[in-house]
Design a protein around this motif. Structure first.
Motif, short mmCIF file in Angstrom:
data_model
loop_
_atom_site.label_atom_id
_atom_site.label_comp_id
_atom_site.label_asym_id
_atom_site.label_seq_id
_atom_site.Cartn_x
_atom_site.Cartn_y
_atom_site.Cartn_z
N TYR A 1 -6.95 6.72 -0.49
CA TYR A 1 -6.88 6.91 -1.93
C TYR A 1 -8.27 6.93 -2.56
O TYR A 1 -9.25 6.43 -1.98
CB TYR A 1 -6.03 5.81 -2.57
N ALA A 2 -8.32 7.49 -3.75
CA ALA A 2 -9.53 7.47 -4.57
C ALA A 2 -9.18 6.90 -5.94
O ALA A 2 -8.05 7.06 -6.42
CB ALA A 2 -10.12 8.87 -4.72
N LEU A 3 -10.16 6.25 -6.57
CA LEU A 3 -9.96 5.63 -7.88
C LEU A 3 -11.01 6.18 -8.84
O LEU A 3 -12.21 6.19 -8.53
CB LEU A 3 -10.09 4.11 -7.78
N HIS A 4 -10.55 6.66 -9.99
CA HIS A 4 -11.42 7.26 -11.00
C HIS A 4 -11.29 6.51 -12.32
O HIS A 4 -10.27 5.90 -12.61
CB HIS A 4 -11.06 8.74 -11.22
N VAL A 5 -12.34 6.58 -13.15
CA VAL A 5 -12.30 6.01 -14.49
C VAL A 5 -11.87 7.10 -15.46
O VAL A 5 -12.51 8.15 -15.58
CB VAL A 5 -13.69 5.47 -14.91
N GLU B 1 -10.63 15.60 -14.09
CA GLU B 1 -11.81 16.42 -14.38
C GLU B 1 -12.83 15.59 -15.15
O GLU B 1 -12.51 15.01 -16.19
CB GLU B 1 -11.41 17.65 -15.19
N ASN B 2 -14.01 15.50 -14.60
CA ASN B 2 -15.12 14.73 -15.19
C ASN B 2 -14.82 13.22 -15.24
O ASN B 2 -15.47 12.49 -16.00
CB ASN B 2 -15.45 15.22 -16.61
N ALA B 3 -13.87 12.76 -14.46
CA ALA B 3 -13.57 11.33 -14.39
C ALA B 3 -14.36 10.72 -13.23
O ALA B 3 -14.16 11.08 -12.07
CB ALA B 3 -12.08 11.10 -14.17
N PRO B 4 -15.30 9.82 -13.52
CA PRO B 4 -16.15 9.25 -12.48
C PRO B 4 -15.35 8.58 -11.36
O PRO B 4 -14.33 7.94 -11.61
CB PRO B 4 -17.00 8.23 -13.23
N ASP B 5 -15.85 8.74 -10.14
CA ASP B 5 -15.21 8.16 -8.95
C ASP B 5 -15.79 6.77 -8.70
O ASP B 5 -17.00 6.61 -8.54
CB ASP B 5 -15.46 9.07 -7.75
N ILE B 6 -14.92 5.76 -8.68
CA ILE B 6 -15.37 4.39 -8.41
C ILE B 6 -14.71 3.83 -7.15
O ILE B 6 -14.65 2.62 -6.95
CB ILE B 6 -15.08 3.46 -9.61
N SER B 7 -14.26 4.73 -6.28
CA SER B 7 -13.52 4.31 -5.09
C SER B 7 -14.33 3.36 -4.22
O SER B 7 -13.78 2.44 -3.60
CB SER B 7 -13.12 5.52 -4.26
N HIS B 8 -15.65 3.56 -4.15
CA HIS B 8 -16.49 2.76 -3.27
C HIS B 8 -16.49 1.27 -3.64
O HIS B 8 -16.82 0.42 -2.82
CB HIS B 8 -17.93 3.28 -3.30
#
Length: 321
Positions: free
Chosen positions: A225-229, A296-303
């Protein structure tokens, strides 16, 4: 538990596990005082109440015993005439002592869970020993009326191919609380995985509790999975399945009653969505996801591995492109 028919112990254990799955805390208690009180229903002086109520009528119409009047019932009622005032005083004192011991045993408990009955006797078995058969059936129920308890029977599946049930018993006037426990048992709820503003202590967590939700456990997704803001108010994360190259995202598993879950999902605003989420233990549950257009343009904070870590990170240092 003694006197349970074959398969009934297993059926009761399954019911206990089912109650535990609703979030109920299960503790074992000594119910010996309650079982002793139950024996007074047939063997004590309280059968005199039956004689006082209808004994004279039965004696007046003794010719109907065996035809219009059941002889076993009539015998129990008429037997109450033999009880003395001393018997009554003795058993009243004994019942009071057992009642106190029962209250002490159940102190701190919302309800006592027992099998509703212990077996399914045949007509022949009842005919052979009517009082004994009924006393065995009521082993875990006969104390309720004598001790002025509230009680509620709940279907709980089958044992030996025949219906099986459990009984919830509580103090007098706890009927509504028992009914609520029974509803939770009958409908153990729907699990929902949350990752952001609905986490414990976060702004929207109250929506889960208002819907009747209870926290099951802190857990995480499978590493896919990936998590975005997202650009929402209040800020929310958007969870999306990406397959290979994804991360395990921390969150919480909540359990909601079906009606609460329906109301909660019905009020869910766009771009949030509910779909299937695979957890770290490979189980699949309902969970928060996000509409693809919102990424779209939602920063990725998955790390970072989760929303709490993002909130705790210095502003601007936790966001990737």
């Amino acid at each position: 538990m003694a006197d349970l028919a074959p398969g009934w112990r297993e059926a009761f254990a399954a019911a206990v596990s089912r109650f535990a799955a609703t979030g109920a805390e299960i503790v074992e208690v000594d119910v010996a005082p309650l079982l002793e009180a139950a024996s007074l229903l047939y063997d004590g002086a309280f059968v005199a109440e039956r004689y006082a109520a209808v004994g004279a009528h039965l004696e007046k119409h003794a010719d109907l015993i065996g035809t219009d009047l059941d002889p076993v019932v009539a015998g129990i009622v008429l037997g109450g005439k033999e009880k003395t005032a001393a018997d009554w005083a003795t058993d009243t004192a004994r019942l009071a002592a057992l009642s106190a011991a029962g209250r002490a045993a159940l102190a701190g408990c919302d309800a006592l869970l027992t099998p509703t009955t212990t077996w399914h006797p045949t007509l022949a078995e009842v005919a052979a020993d009517p009082v004994g058969a009924n006393a065995r059936m009521g082993r875990f129920t006969n104390f309720a009326n004598l001790l002025d308890y509230a009680a509620l029977a709940v279907p709980a599946g089958f044992a030996g191919g025949l219906p099986f049930g459990v009984m919830l018993t509580g103090a007098a006037f706890t009927d509504r609380a028992l009914a609520d426990l029974a509803r939770r048992f009958a409908n153990p709820g729907i699990d929902l995985f949350v990752v952001g503003a609905h986490l414990t202590g976060q702004p929207l967590n109250v929506q889960l509790t208002a819907a009747g939700g209870t926290l099951v456990a802190a857990t995480a997704t499978a590493p896919n999975y990936a998590l975005h803001v997202l650009d929402t108010v209040p800020p929310k994360p958007g969870l999306v399945r990406v397959g290979d190259g994804g991360c395990s995202i921390k969150g919480e598993l909540w359990r909601l009653p079906a009606d609460g879950f329906g109301a909660f999902v019905g009020a869910l605003p766009s771009p949030m969505a509910i779909g299937r989420v695979t957890l770290i233990d490979a189980t699949s549950v309902s969970g928060f996801l996000v509409e693809p257009a919102a990424l779209e343009n939602a920063p990725d904070i998955s790390h970072l591995g989760g929303w709490r870590a993002y909130l705790a990170a210095p502003a601007g240092s936790a966001v990737t492109g």
